[in-house]
Write an enzyme that holds these catalytic residues in place. Structure first.
Site, short mmCIF file in Angstrom:
data_model
loop_
_atom_site.label_atom_id
_atom_site.label_comp_id
_atom_site.label_asym_id
_atom_site.label_seq_id
_atom_site.Cartn_x
_atom_site.Cartn_y
_atom_site.Cartn_z
N THR A 288 3.43 4.13 -23.16
CA THR A 288 3.30 2.75 -22.71
C THR A 288 2.31 1.97 -23.58
O THR A 288 1.49 2.56 -24.30
CB THR A 288 2.83 2.68 -21.26
OG1 THR A 288 1.48 3.17 -21.17
CG2 THR A 288 3.73 3.51 -20.35
N ARG A 289 2.36 0.66 -23.48
CA ARG A 289 1.42 -0.20 -24.19
C ARG A 289 -0.01 0.10 -23.74
O ARG A 289 -0.93 0.18 -24.56
CB ARG A 289 1.77 -1.67 -23.94
CG ARG A 289 0.86 -2.66 -24.63
CD ARG A 289 1.40 -4.06 -24.44
NE ARG A 289 1.69 -4.34 -23.02
CZ ARG A 289 2.29 -5.44 -22.59
NH1 ARG A 289 2.71 -6.34 -23.46
NH2 ARG A 289 2.48 -5.62 -21.30
N PHE A 290 -0.19 0.29 -22.45
CA PHE A 290 -1.51 0.60 -21.91
C PHE A 290 -2.01 1.92 -22.48
O PHE A 290 -3.18 2.04 -22.88
CB PHE A 290 -1.42 0.68 -20.38
CG PHE A 290 -2.71 1.08 -19.72
CD1 PHE A 290 -3.67 0.13 -19.42
CD2 PHE A 290 -2.96 2.41 -19.39
CE1 PHE A 290 -4.87 0.50 -18.81
CE2 PHE A 290 -4.15 2.78 -18.78
CZ PHE A 290 -5.10 1.82 -18.50
N GLU A 291 -1.13 2.91 -22.53
CA GLU A 291 -1.52 4.21 -23.07
C GLU A 291 -1.88 4.09 -24.54
O GLU A 291 -2.85 4.68 -25.02
CB GLU A 291 -0.39 5.22 -22.88
CG GLU A 291 -0.71 6.61 -23.38
CD GLU A 291 0.42 7.58 -23.12
OE1 GLU A 291 0.28 8.76 -23.50
OE2 GLU A 291 1.44 7.18 -22.53
N ASP B 278 -5.92 3.62 -11.36
CA ASP B 278 -7.26 3.08 -11.57
C ASP B 278 -8.26 4.23 -11.57
O ASP B 278 -8.35 4.97 -10.60
CB ASP B 278 -7.58 2.09 -10.46
CG ASP B 278 -8.81 1.24 -10.77
OD1 ASP B 278 -9.74 1.76 -11.43
OD2 ASP B 278 -8.84 0.06 -10.38
N ASP C 112 0.82 -1.19 0.00
CA ASP C 112 0.00 0.00 0.00
C ASP C 112 0.87 1.26 0.00
O ASP C 112 1.61 1.52 0.95
CB ASP C 112 -0.89 -0.02 1.25
CG ASP C 112 -1.97 1.05 1.25
OD1 ASP C 112 -1.80 2.07 0.57
OD2 ASP C 112 -2.97 0.85 1.96
N ASP D 4 -5.95 8.73 -18.90
CA ASP D 4 -6.68 8.81 -20.16
C ASP D 4 -8.19 8.83 -19.93
O ASP D 4 -8.97 8.62 -20.86
CB ASP D 4 -6.30 7.64 -21.09
CG ASP D 4 -6.68 6.29 -20.52
OD1 ASP D 4 -6.80 6.17 -19.29
OD2 ASP D 4 -6.85 5.33 -21.31
#
Length: 284
Positions: free
Chosen positions: A260-263, A187, A164, A223
């Site tokens: 990034t790949r996520f972006e 998230d 955490d 995003d």
């Protein structure tokens, strides 16, 4: 409907009372925990890998902005964890304050909260070896992947923290010890009833400000348009931060933050990515 003569009446089933139901639920929960715990111990004996729950019950229960995701760890990720966790891994147990100067050989240290599979973190560490990166996440495969990338690319300026980030900031980092804070694509908790779980809130900013040195930059990226608007609103209103943009708006994506790949997946869906860079204000 009455029973036919050929079929004897079924005996009534006993309905468990509240105490029996509660006991059954506790037994089922205990059984699930027992099934899970041996796997964690077999994969990562104490001191050789991330703990499933490093802080245990030492701290208060509260709404969390993350969900632990301990999905399948590949052989390569597991081996990287076993090799490097003893020297480059940190379980966030909240029991001691980290000596960042000793840990990073005197380098200025940036905290990165949430790094996914670690590709962007490794790239930034390679591009700027004069800065240490303390990268925290709860995704075990990502932790192993980042340590593997650091090993393959000879990166000595990365440490991986498990657990955490709030406990890390509050209990394990000294005041003014960070030269920067990065929160990339947290998230978004898109449902309105879950917005209280979002990380970038006034309370988090107040805590982060105590650990950032004056002039250090908090860099966020998302995003999700709605989350970007909330970030800009709460950061602008917070007395400990000032926008690095003269117009008070979003920041163009800086060259040092890799795509990034996520972006890329978000961009393919038509999402607009917003960067925000706010400086820790000088104390009066």
């Amino acid at each position: 409907m009455p029973q036919s003569p050929e079929q004897p009446a079924a005996e009534p089933q006993a309905t468990p009372g509240p105490s029996q139901a509660a006991a059954a639920a506790r037994a089922a929960a205990h059984e699930r925990a027992e099934r899970m715990q041996p796997r964690a111990l077999r994969m990562f004996p104490e001191g050789t890998g991330p703990s499933p729950d490093p802080a245990g019950s030492h701290f208060e229960r509260r709404i969390r902005s993350f969900q632990p995701r301990r999905s399948r760890v590949t052989t390569g990720q597991g081996e990287a964890l076993k090799r490097w966790w003893p020297t480059r891994g940190i379980d966030i147990d909240g029991q001691s304050v980290l000596n960042l100067k000793e840990m990073f050989d005197g380098l200025p240290v940036v905290l990165e909260i949430g790094f996914g599979m670690g590709e962007a973190t490794a790239q930034m560490a390679a591009d700027d070896p004069s800065t240490g990166i303390l990268a925290v996440d709860v995704h075990t495969p990502g932790q192993g992947n980042l340590l593997g990338l650091a090993e393959r690319n000879g990166l000595s300026n990365i440490r991986v923290a498990n657990g955490d980030a709030i406990i890390l900031l509050r209990e394990m980092l000294a005041p003014d010890s960070l030269s920067g804070l990065r929160v990339y694509f947290p998230d978004p908790w898109p449902k309105a009833r879950h917005h209280k779980r979002r990380l970038i809130q006034p309370e988090f900013l107040s805590l982060a400000a105590t650990r950032l040195a004056p002039g250090a930059v908090l860099h966020c990226a998302t995003d999700w348009e709605n989350y970007a608007e909330q970030m800009l609103e709460v950061l602008t209103a917070h007395p400990d931060f000032e926008n690095t943009q003269a117009d008070g708006g979003y920041t163009p994506r800086p060259a040092f933050r890799p795509l990034t790949r996520f972006e890329g997946q978000g961009l393919d869906k038509g999402h607009v990515v917003h960067d925000l860079m706010f400086r820790r204000a000088e104390r009066p």
